[in-house]
Design a protein around this motif. Structure first.
Motif: not given
Length: 438
Positions: A139-141, A359-361, A363-364, A382
């Motif tokens: 879920d994270f870098a 959180r990746n979600s 950021r995206e 990344d």
């Protein structure tokens, strides 16, 4: 968060020594962390008041207060009272408060402060909260996720990432005949732009000898040149090796080649960009809000140019922590976890205050991508770097800071400054292993 307030937060070279006097490696009686559901089921107990301490004294403070107010309105049996202080005061007060049994119920810490405070039992593990939030590494870098762990346990719930970025003055670029919408992205284009700016009478990149932003710039360059400050487990200093020497030499050459004035004062590099005296400034994401307040300034922000051949950038991160309590209060323990759980799910609102969500979600998401400055710096997530999770690492990095200062001020050659600093720092690493039981 302003640069000056962040400087106070990370300039605590003596914090490790202070914490060393705040208890040993054994846990306090009755202070074991809760092993419940981490707040996933909510809180239905009696009314409780939670003390929440942080150092959000800048523009991020009102954003967090709004989140606290919203949480309180949605949870009538939990009253979170937020206390804000300068980060330097915060890091001095919290160990003493915990030792005396008067610590806060919830706190925020920078990522490089977690290992020291974990080693001294100022904060407790949060594995149950991570499980309740269903937080997973994917879920994270990776760097964000792993940095919150110490000796196999999680001590921080990541809230955000605040990276270094590349700020540029569009008006200055255009006046020198450069494309204001196409800033340089690598060493060749960067050096060519600096030379063209110099021909136009502009010193394009003011190289600071101070932590902000000179040391952070050099740290990023070390990683870009393929080096590192420490070995993988943080037991050896590696900044005297060739990649770091090459990185610091490149930074010093900005001064030697006339692309920067000598002896740049604290914050003078940032002010020069605002005033049109320079074109480029490597600064933190917190600088976005500062530049937005400057009337009629035409500026942009982008990922750091790749000078050394490897994409890399410095970053920090705010993490939720739970300070150790002398006497366990199960109601407060559960309520505190409910609060962390809830705020962790509001990271888009927090991003709007000038941060990159952890959180990746988020950021995206389209909503985050609609924040142009933050999303530009989020492209680096990344390949961001944090210090290794080693207690007392801030004390050790103080020697690197001194080396950069000496070299940029032209009082020592880069190789000599780094070598002497590495010798001092290696001794500190050894002392810290004894002090913290590593």
């Amino acid at each position: 968060m302003t640069r000056r307030r962040f400087l106070a937060a990370t300039g605590l070279a003596g914090a490790g020594a202070f914490l060393a006097g705040c208890g040993g490696g054994s846990q306090s009686p009755g202070a074991e962390p809760a092993q419940g559901d981490g707040g996933a089921s909510g809180y239905e107990g009696p009314n409780v008041e939670l003390a929440f301490w942080n150092g959000f004294t800048g523009g991020d403070g009102p954003v967090m207060q709004q989140l606290v107010d919203q949480f309180n309105s949605e949870h009538p049996n939990i009253a979170v009272k937020m206390t804000v202080m300068e980060w330097a005061d915060y890091y001095q007060k919290i160990p003493t408060a915990v030792q005396s049994g008067n610590g806060p119920d919830v706190g925020i810490m920078h990522i490089d402060s977690l290992p020291t405070n974990a080693a001294r039992n100022v904060i407790v593990p949060l594995d149950d909260v991570a499980e309740a939030l269903d937080l997973k590494q994917e879920d994270f870098a990776e760097v964000v996720w792993s940095a919150g762990e110490y000796e196999g346990q999680r001590f921080g719930i990541p809230l955000d990432v605040h990276p270094l970025g590349f700020f540029y003055n569009k008006t200055v670029l255009e006046s020198a005949g450069l494309d204001p919408e196409s800033p340089p992205t690598d060493r060749q284009s960067y050096e060519a732009a600096l030379e063209q700016l110099k021909s136009a009478g502009v010193q394009g990149h003011w190289m600071s000898p101070h932590v902000f932003t000179g040391v952070l710039t050099v740290e990023a360059l070390v990683w870009q040149f393929g080096g590192d400050l420490f070995n993988a487990d943080g037991t050896e200093v590696t900044w005297a090796e060739d990649p770091a020497v090459e990185a610091l030499t490149w930074a010093v050459d900005l001064v030697r080649n006339g692309y920067s004035p000598t002896d740049v004062g604290q914050d003078a590099d940032a002010i020069a960009l605002q005033n049109g005296q320079s074109a480029f400034n490597w600064n933190g994401i917190w600088h976005i809000n500062t530049l937005k307040e400057v009337p009629d300034l035409e500026w942009g922000v982008a990922p750091l140019p790749n000078i050394g051949g490897t994409q890399a950038a410095w970053a920090g991160s705010h993490n939720f922590v739970l300070p150790r309590q002398r006497s366990a209060d199960e109601n407060k323990q559960q309520a505190a976890r409910v609060f962390i759980n809830w705020v962790s799910q509001q990271s888009l609102a927090w991003a709007e205050g000038g941060q990159v969500p952890a959180r990746n979600s988020v950021r995206e998401s389209a909503e985050f991508q609609a924040l142009p400055e933050q999303s530009a710096l989020a492209q680096q997530v990344d390949y961001l770097h944090f210090p290794p999770p080693v207690p007392g690492i801030g004390d050790v990095l103080a020697d690197f800071n001194q080396a950069v200062n000496e070299a940029v001020l032209l009082t020592k050659e880069p190789a000599a400054a780094l070598s002497e600093a590495a010798d001092r720092a290696s001794k500190k690493l050894e002392e810290n292993r004894e002090r913290y039981g590593g």
